[in-house]
Design a protein around this motif. Structure first.
Motif, PDB file in Angstrom:
ATOM      1  N   LYS A 151       6.477  48.505  22.440  1.00  0.00           N
ATOM      2  CA  LYS A 151       7.774  48.312  23.105  1.00  0.00           C
ATOM      3  C   LYS A 151       8.273  46.866  22.973  1.00  0.00           C
ATOM      4  O   LYS A 151       9.254  46.481  23.624  1.00  0.00           O
ATOM      5  N   GLN A 158      12.491  44.664  33.495  1.00  0.00           N
ATOM      6  CA  GLN A 158      12.140  45.788  32.631  1.00  0.00           C
ATOM      7  C   GLN A 158      11.514  45.297  31.326  1.00  0.00           C
ATOM      8  O   GLN A 158      10.545  45.885  30.812  1.00  0.00           O
ATOM      9  N   ALA A 159      12.062  44.189  30.773  1.00  0.00           N
ATOM     10  CA  ALA A 159      11.511  43.628  29.546  1.00  0.00           C
ATOM     11  C   ALA A 159      10.076  43.165  29.753  1.00  0.00           C
ATOM     12  O   ALA A 159       9.224  43.302  28.857  1.00  0.00           O
ATOM     13  N   LEU A 193       7.908  46.250  29.579  1.00  0.00           N
ATOM     14  CA  LEU A 193       7.777  46.787  28.221  1.00  0.00           C
ATOM     15  C   LEU A 193       7.007  45.843  27.310  1.00  0.00           C
ATOM     16  O   LEU A 193       6.317  46.261  26.379  1.00  0.00           O
ATOM     17  N   VAL A 218       9.804  45.134  20.612  1.00  0.00           N
ATOM     18  CA  VAL A 218      11.165  44.958  20.089  1.00  0.00           C
ATOM     19  C   VAL A 218      12.199  45.297  21.149  1.00  0.00           C
ATOM     20  O   VAL A 218      13.188  44.577  21.346  1.00  0.00           O
ATOM     21  N   ALA A 219      11.970  46.402  21.860  1.00  0.00           N
ATOM     22  CA  ALA A 219      12.894  46.800  22.931  1.00  0.00           C
ATOM     23  C   ALA A 219      12.940  45.730  24.021  1.00  0.00           C
ATOM     24  O   ALA A 219      14.010  45.420  24.575  1.00  0.00           O
ATOM     25  N   ALA A 220      11.775  45.146  24.339  1.00  0.00           N
ATOM     26  CA  ALA A 220      11.722  44.094  25.365  1.00  0.00           C
ATOM     27  C   ALA A 220      12.544  42.887  24.939  1.00  0.00           C
ATOM     28  O   ALA A 220      13.307  42.305  25.729  1.00  0.00           O
ATOM     29  N   GLN A 221      12.425  42.482  23.655  1.00  0.00           N
ATOM     30  CA  GLN A 221      13.180  41.338  23.153  1.00  0.00           C
ATOM     31  C   GLN A 221      14.683  41.610  23.187  1.00  0.00           C
ATOM     32  O   GLN A 221      15.480  40.726  23.509  1.00  0.00           O
ATOM     33  N   ASN A 222      15.065  42.820  22.844  1.00  0.00           N
ATOM     34  CA  ASN A 222      16.481  43.184  22.905  1.00  0.00           C
ATOM     35  C   ASN A 222      17.023  43.085  24.321  1.00  0.00           C
ATOM     36  O   ASN A 222      18.162  42.637  24.537  1.00  0.00           O
ATOM     37  N   MET A 223      16.222  43.523  25.305  1.00  0.00           N
ATOM     38  CA  MET A 223      16.642  43.432  26.713  1.00  0.00           C
ATOM     39  C   MET A 223      16.813  41.975  27.149  1.00  0.00           C
ATOM     40  O   MET A 223      17.761  41.630  27.856  1.00  0.00           O
ATOM     41  N   ARG A 241      20.015  40.633  25.731  1.00  0.00           N
ATOM     42  CA  ARG A 241      21.159  41.153  26.505  1.00  0.00           C
ATOM     43  C   ARG A 241      21.326  40.389  27.800  1.00  0.00           C
ATOM     44  O   ARG A 241      22.452  40.034  28.213  1.00  0.00           O
TER      45      ARG A 241
END
Length: 540
Positions: free
Chosen positions: A291, A281-282, A285, A293-298, A301
């Motif tokens: 997207k 998913q990262a 994104l 920042v969201a990719a880095q957060n994924m 995780r």
């Protein structure tokens, strides 16, 4: 009682155990089996718990007495009689010696005043002797020794005249003699206590340990002993360098361990599946700037999820043992004529003749103390006979495996030991050989004296492989080995093309060798191998 808090155990740079802020406790009534694959650190941990070594970190408190049986017999004073060594567990040896001295004075002196002093002194000693259990305690020590296969003729000998196996049984008898008096105040730490014991002695030992009121930690490859004795299990995980504590008996532990391994595999598979989905998913994104920042957060995780997992368990490794083609030699590479060996006034054997033909396979048999180890030491040139000669034949190249790992330099590293065994072999070849025997990385710099019994056996066998010997003298080569490593040794013996002279308590080792002859000590009589000798091996 023993309590180890925040314990960290290392061998060189390698961490063997970290208890991660938890405590390991041994209390009266605890009978703990310390288990784990070969090289996991069981022997090192046991030695530290006994106070024979220092942990890298953490604290250990002990109360009461500790009875520690290491894998290798301790040296100490080898001139003391075996019986006195056992009796010293309760201080009876010095009292008896002093009583005998006063008895002699009473019989010899002519001065009445001096005789009276000897009588009074004898009475005081006898009173102390009675307070410590007296002749009943001495008889109890004799029963323990007899149950461990130590007859009176052995007990009357100095320790230096005994084999390594006999000295170890003397030490075990001493520990159990102390424990039988002190009861719950003694914590027993026993590392492979069934080594050198016959079947009857092992059964007796099981009963003794089942009834011991104090604490117990035992390391053993004898599954029947563990099943009969232990009520708790400490599993030393070599991958995670942690101890899993199971407050249950052996069979329930085996079931619980299998369930835990299945659970860990499921958790790993689920976490890896979720992490893979997050990464996928990262990646989608990440193609969009909005997207990122969201990719880095994924991704973070996913990394945290995988980092939280235990290291992936691996199947227990076994040494890949294969003896190379032996160096060429003559038809009869080794001959012994009229070998005689005495220790003081004790004659071990006399007039033994032996011829080892190229590729022959010989088993040396005899009761404990008959001189089996001594014969191999004479053939290897480690000791000199009192009479007779050992004649090397054309091209003889001996490989000697000592029961007590005497061929290893305890102060030298693993690498230095193998280099000494094969000084002309290329470094890369030796590193590959050590890898086949499960020695690699930081362990090459570990002193041989800090290795477990099984690791010392593997290192000594690696030295034999490197030597390309054409005559192997093997003294108990399967001692201290886990079942898988033992089978590797036996397979190597089956395929070895050189000559072998074998001393063993392991009937399976003799069968794997497929011997042609037996030599019976102390008489030196030779006979063809037959199945009836299998029973003698178990009794010897």
């Amino acid at each position: 009682m023993i309590t180890a808090t925040d314990l960290e155990v290392r061998a060189g740079a390698r961490t063997l155990l970290s208890t991660n802020g938890t405590a390991l406790r041994v209390q009266p009534g605890d009978r703990i089996g310390l288990v784990g694959r070969n090289g996991a650190g069981k022997t090192t941990t046991m030695r530290i718990l006994a106070g024979e070594g220092e942990p890298y970190a953490g604290t250990i408190t002990r109360s009461g007495e500790i009875g520690y049986l290491p894998q290798d017999p301790r040296e100490g004073n080898l001139d003391v009689l075996a019986r006195d060594r056992v009796l010293s567990a309760r201080g009876l040896d010095t009292l008896l010696a002093e009583m005998e001295k006063q008895q002699a004075l009473m019989a010899e002196v002519v001065d009445d005043a001096e005789r009276d002093r000897a009588v009074r002194r004898y009475g005081q000693l006898e009173e102390r002797f009675s307070a410590l259990g007296g002749y009943a305690a001495e008889a109890e020590a004799g029963r323990i020794c007899s149950s461990l296969g130590l007859p009176d003729r052995v007990l009357s000998q100095p320790l230096r005249t005994l084999s390594g196996g006999q000295r170890r049984r003397v030490e075990l008898a001493r520990i159990l003699f102390a424990a039988s008096e002190a009861g719950s105040n003694v914590t027993l730490l026993l590392d492979e206590p069934t080594n050198h014991l016959d079947a009857d002695s092992i059964v007796w030992l099981r009963d003794f340990l089942q009834n011991h009121a104090g604490g117990l930690i035992v390391i053993s490859h004898d599954v029947e002993l563990l099943a009969a004795v232990v009520n708790r299990v400490w599993f030393l995980d070599a991958v995670r360098a942690e101890v899993d504590v199971y407050n249950m008996g052996w069979q329930r532990y085996l079931d619980a361990r299998a369930t835990d391994e299945q659970r860990r595999r499921r958790e790993r598979a689920n976490a890896e599946r979720k992490a893979a989905a997050l990464r996928a998913q990262a990646a989608k994104l990440g193609a969009k700037a909005t997207k990122a920042v969201a990719a880095q957060n994924m991704l973070r995780r996913a990394e945290r999820m995988l980092a939280a997992l235990d290291d992936e368990p691996v199947a227990d490794k076994v040494a890949r043992i294969k003896f190379p083609t032996p160096a060429p030699c003559g038809k009869v590479p080794l001959v012994a004529k009229g070998l005689t060996k005495n220790y003081g006034s004790l004659e071990v054997f006399s007039g033994v003749d032996l011829a080892i033909d190229r590729g022959s396979r010989v088993v040396v048999l005899g009761l404990n103390g008959a001189g089996k180890t001594t014969l191999l030491r004479l053939l290897a040139g480690v000791e000199k006979p009192d009479a007779g000669i050992v004649e090397p034949g054309h091209g003889l190249r001996i490989g000697y495996f000592a029961q007590e790992h005497d061929t290893l330099d305890a102060e030298a590293t693993v690498w230095e030991n193998i280099r000494h065994a094969a000084p002309d072999t290329a470094e890369q070849e030796l590193r590959g050989l050590l890898g086949a025997f499960m020695f690699s990385g930081p362990q090459l710099d570990q002193p041989a004296g800090t290795l477990s019994g099984g690791e010392k056996t593997r290192l000594a066998l690696a030295g034999l492989v490197a030597s390309a010997a054409n005559v192997l003298l093997l003294d108990e080569p399967t001692n201290n080995l886990d079942p898988a490593s033992r089978e590797q040794v036996l397979d190597a013996l089956r395929s070895y093309e050189g000559a072998v002279v074998l001393v063993t308590h392991d009937p399976g080792a003799a069968e794997a060798l497929r011997p042609e002859r037996v030599v019976l000590l102390p008489d030196g009589t030779e006979d063809f191998w037959s199945d009836e000798y299998r029973e003698i091996i178990e009794l010897a």
